[in-house]
Design an enzyme around this catalytic site. Sequence first.
Site, PDB file in Angstrom:
ATOM      1  CB  CYS A  99     -15.552  19.030   9.533  1.00 31.31           C
ATOM      2  SG  CYS A  99     -17.316  18.545   9.038  1.00 31.31           S
ATOM      3  N   GLY A 212      -9.479   6.535  12.313  1.00 34.06           N
ATOM      4  CA  GLY A 212      -9.583   5.278  11.915  1.00 34.06           C
ATOM      5  C   GLY A 212      -8.944   4.534  13.069  1.00 34.06           C
TER       6      GLY A 212
END
Length: 332
Positions: A99, A212
Amino acid sequence: MTDSAALLDRRFTVAPMMDWTDRHCRAFHRVLTRRAVLYTEMAVDQALIHGDVPRLIGFDASEHPVAIQLGGSDPELLARASRIAESYGYLEINLNVGCPSDRVQSGKFGACLMREPELVRDCLIAMREAVSVPVTVKHRLGVDDQDPEKTLFGFVETVRESGVETFIVHARKAWLKGLSPKENRDVPPLDYELVRRLKAEQPDLEILLNGGLESLEHGLAERHGTDGIMLGRAAYHTPWTLAEVDTRLYGAASDPCATPFEAVEAYRHYVEAQLERGVKLHAITRHMLGLFAGRPGARKWRQALSERANRPGAGWQVLEDALDAVRPAAAE
């Protein structure tokens, strides 16, 4: 104790996503797929040690197989938090090294730990010694000016000394300076091939591809050379995607639900039980807005839930009415 290894077939997993993959989201996703491994939102180690644990990480047994993601950088604290998580029945403990948010960086955990592989190794050793369930790590290719070609392979080589065997690789470097978490989802470019090379060089490790993947089809096209895929935003925004996972990834004879209408009905028992406990309908239905995405009636479905689920006393009838609003379009 549940045999975690037997249940955790990670060919397909749903990513941990802050503010999204809470217990209601996971219960809904479980209606759509029986086999995918679901991950919680990140739970901070000190929050578990000092906070309201049932509120923070309580979950319904129907969510299994479910794993918890922890955030932290102190081996002792992570070990304590891991023991708490195991006591609640989680089948896997995952460490967040991916993160990029400012809040995570300020706590010295998340993607910034890519710069400290020895510390990550030590954290994972402590976590593994504290619990009997599998411990895994989710990480990036690198951060900032690090060269992914060098960083990724060196990071994994060091971290595997902990005994951890499962690495979930977000196939994008994270920029911790000058880019928001949202911008970090688009730049720098993805490098799936580098993750496949990692698997080729470390064939005894379980390497999962993340980052993605825009759809199940995209994930299936890119998963070759790895052990599995992890979908995040695509699974959340278009949850009906998950309804194909059991047959296409796990070879099941049939999917849990044939239509989104069946999925809503299958979720009814959980919804009504949560309403009886005082949970607001909106807290549940906010995760269902994309159920009909790309299908006739999607706008009517979103509109019906968005307008009525927040009203005082909103109950199951809101969902029934939303389905009635969709049916004419779906029948055309």
